[in-house]
Design an enzyme around this catalytic site. Structure first.
Site, PDB file in Angstrom:
ATOM      1  N   PHE A 167       0.811  -1.220   0.000  1.00  0.00           N
ATOM      2  CA  PHE A 167       0.000   0.000   0.000  1.00  0.00           C
ATOM      3  C   PHE A 167       0.847   1.274   0.000  1.00  0.00           C
ATOM      4  CE2 PHE A 167       0.846  -0.062   4.598  1.00  0.00           C
ATOM      5  CZ  PHE A 167       1.004   1.276   4.863  1.00  0.00           C
ATOM      6  N   LYS A 191      -1.358  -7.232  -9.202  1.00  0.00           N
ATOM      7  CA  LYS A 191      -2.319  -7.310  -8.086  1.00  0.00           C
ATOM      8  C   LYS A 191      -1.913  -6.226  -7.084  1.00  0.00           C
ATOM      9  CE  LYS A 191      -3.114  -8.476  -4.376  1.00  0.00           C
ATOM     10  NZ  LYS A 191      -3.489  -7.510  -3.323  1.00  0.00           N
ATOM     11  N   ARG A 195      -5.783  -1.525  -0.332  1.00  0.00           N
ATOM     12  CA  ARG A 195      -6.049  -0.350   0.509  1.00  0.00           C
ATOM     13  C   ARG A 195      -6.131   0.935  -0.319  1.00  0.00           C
ATOM     14  NH1 ARG A 195      -2.271  -2.162   4.877  1.00  0.00           N
ATOM     15  NH2 ARG A 195      -3.362  -3.903   5.821  1.00  0.00           N
ATOM     16  N   SER A 244       5.390  -6.897   3.254  1.00  0.00           N
ATOM     17  CA  SER A 244       5.971  -7.189   4.568  1.00  0.00           C
ATOM     18  C   SER A 244       6.751  -8.504   4.528  1.00  0.00           C
ATOM     19  CB  SER A 244       4.849  -7.282   5.605  1.00  0.00           C
ATOM     20  OG  SER A 244       3.964  -8.304   5.239  1.00  0.00           O
ATOM     21  N   CYS A 299       9.427   1.803   3.260  1.00  0.00           N
ATOM     22  CA  CYS A 299      10.340   0.693   3.576  1.00  0.00           C
ATOM     23  C   CYS A 299      11.755   1.198   3.752  1.00  0.00           C
ATOM     24  CB  CYS A 299      10.300  -0.345   2.478  1.00  0.00           C
ATOM     25  SG  CYS A 299      10.951   0.284   0.938  1.00  0.00           S
ATOM     26  N   GLU A 398       9.132  -4.101  13.071  1.00  0.00           N
ATOM     27  CA  GLU A 398       8.922  -3.010  12.115  1.00  0.00           C
ATOM     28  C   GLU A 398       7.605  -2.331  12.497  1.00  0.00           C
ATOM     29  OE1 GLU A 398       7.795  -3.973   8.034  1.00  0.00           O
ATOM     30  OE2 GLU A 398       8.902  -2.237   7.312  1.00  0.00           O
TER      31      GLU A 398
END
Ligand code: NAD
Length: 513
Positions: A167, A191, A195, A244, A299, A398
């Site tokens: 997202f 894909k 969100r 993630s 990230c 995280e």
């Protein structure tokens, strides 16, 4: 689309937003979705639902893969010249529509418009790299490898490739993937994150507007059902994933078990080491923008500042002073420097980490939970935790929110040890005026991307992006030269042609020999 200006948003604060139904895109055509499952999309700045997304089932994924497969046979034969022209046309369309894409990003992700425009620009870099496909797809050639034998290699496309994206960069991360994949002659099924899917849908529409044939790029919306079907589908040759770490591991293990080539980029906990000789103002400016920009949902965000020796007190003071001036508000308000978090649940999870840090003994220098915001948006203030130790959950996990942890250490070597023992290895940065120390850190830092006085060392589009350890699974980094390698497989030809002078072949005309 909810792309109204900040002023209009405020005026319409009590009017319900229209709910947009966002279709899949299969074979160049929008599809409403037939699974009967949908998911709401919110504007995180208002907390209101603005969209409804169809969640694909396995059959719908199969249709998208079938469309991509049908397009592949023709697409891989399209000349390099034509592919290049289409890619340039696409690049221009994305640039022309950058503001509209950015508004969609802000409306569904929440990031401030300036960040959103920056995201589009970083995405465009990857399209521009893909425009150079005539260079990237050049093969190699060796004459006379043996007498009368020449050897040459070309890189061939794989077939249907899938991309699964997170997202936090809803336009840029898809652009890390499909322009290079398609330039190499593959067809693609994307894909996006459920969100904030509109930006990905929009850039896919622009792709078709640029002239790419239907089926070359398809978009299916959904959750783990769609993802798992893509991972197992026999006609999907390769999977690019960004998200993630637990999901990256699942994607890597499942898709490789089904014989696919996989690059799966995961989470991060990026450290910024500040040596005592650093320019503290530069380090503090960098820490604030890298920790709290985009609400810490990057990230490559800095989530740990490692203060070495005497740097700690002045660094913490300088960061705190800057935090007091940070303007938090709706992303479409030009005065805002940080927007809301992606969902109410995520905001609450981040706030709970602050509680855990305080209970574990961290010193709460600035407590984001105390900030007050009007309305139902998913806002949270910025937090600075000092005297954090590696056993605390705020250090180990995280958090992916606007929380910066300061760990105090005595020496450079202790700082490097922290990085070495951290399970992630996405980015790492050092702030120092000492060239020797910086050069040593370049060697010592246990991470895939290193910044020297640069807090967020995201490589430009003509290098490649990839972390180490639990930040990435699979052999290839993403985009740039490594992306081209990932999306192609080598074919090597070994050739021998009878020597005409040996008169084994009658050419029917005189030769020079
Ligand atoms: P996520 O892992 O929850 O979701 C990523 C994608 O996987 C989405 O498309 C989602 O629909 C799908 N997914 C989620 N759960 C799944 C499951 N159980 N099975 C199959 N598919 C599933 O990540 P997110 O919350 O969207 O994004 C934030 C995360 O992404 C952070 O951890 C961040 O560090 C990471 N990230 C990494 C990079 C990088 O380059 N390393 C870049 C951006 C984001």
């Amino acid at each position: 689309m909810p792309s109204a200006s900040a002023a209009t948003n405020r005026a319409a604060a009590d009017a319900p937003d229209p709910v947009e139904r966002i279709p899949h895109l299969v074979g160049g055509e929008p599809r409403a979705g037939s699974s009967g499952r949908t998911s709401p999309v919110f504007n995180p700045a208002t907390g209101r639902q603005t969209g409804e997304l169809p969640m694909a089932n396995a059959d719908e994924v199969d249709e998208a893969v079938a469309a991509a497969l049908a397009a592949f046979d023709e697409w891989r034969c399209v000349s390099v010249a034509r592919r290049t022209k289409l890619m340039f046309a696409y690049r221009n369309l994305v640039v022309e529509n950058a503001e509209e894409i950015a508004k969609r990003l802000t409306a569904e992700h929440g990031k401030v418009l300036a960040d959103a425009i920056g995201e589009v620009a970083r995405g465009v870099e990857n399209i521009e790299y893909a425009c150079g496909l005539s260079e990237h797809l050049k093969g190699t050639y060796n004459e006379q490898a043996s007498s009368g034998v020449d050897v040459y290699s070309v890189r061939r496309p794989l077939g249907v490739v899938a991309g699964i994206t997170p997202f936090n960069f809803p336009a840029m991360v898809p652009l890390w993937m499909f322009p290079n994949a398609v330039a190499c002659g593959n067809t693609f099924v994307l894909k996006p994150s459920p969100r904030d899917p509109s930006a990905a849908s929009f850039i896919a529409e622009l792709f078709h507007e640029a002239g790419f044939p239907g089926g070359v790029l398809n978009v299916v919306h959904g959750d783990h059902v769609a993802v798992n079907r893509l991972l197992e589908h026999p006609e999907v040759q390769a999977v690019s994933f960004v998200g993630s770490t637990p999901v990256a591991r699942h994607v890597y293990e499942t898709a490789t078990a089904h014989g696919k080539r996989v690059q799966a980029l995961g989470g991060a906990k990026n450290h910024m080491v500040v040596l005592p000789d650093a320019d503290i103002d530069l380090a503090a400016d960098s820490a604030v923008s890298a920790a709290y920009g985009s609400a810490g949902e990057r990230c490559m965000a800095i989530s740990v500042a490692v203060a070495v020796g005497d740097s700690a007190d002045p660094l913490v003071d300088a960061i705190r002073a800057r935090m007091e001036k940070l303007r938090i508000g709706p992303g479409d308000d030009p005065a805002s420097e940080m927007g809301p978090l992606i969902t109410a649940e995520h905001r609450d999870r981040v706030a709970d980490y602050v509680r855990q840090g305080a209970e574990a003994g961290a010193r709460v220098v600035v407590d984001g939970r105390k900030a007050h915001f009007e309305g139902d948006g998913f806002f949270l203030g910025v937090t600075l935790l000092d005297e954090v130790t590696p056993d605390m959950t705020v250090y180990r996990d995280e958090i992916f929110g606007p929380v910066l942890c300061v760990v105090r250490v005595g020496t450079y070597h202790e700082a490097v040890d922290l990085l070495r023992h951290n399970p992630w290895g996405n980015g790492a940065a050092i702030f120092t005026r000492d060239g020797g120390a910086a050069r040593q850190f370049q060697e010592d830092a246990d991470a895939g991307m290193v910044g020297l006085n640069v807090p967020i060392p995201v490589p430009v589009g003509y290098h490649s992006f990839g972390g180490w350890k639990e930040s990435a699974f699979g052999a290839h980094a993403i985009y740039g030269p490594e992306g081209v390698h990932f999306y192609t497989k080598p074919k090597v030809m070994t050739t021998r042609w009878p020597d005409p002078a040996g008169s084994r072949v009658d050419l029917g005309f005189p030769t020079n020999r």
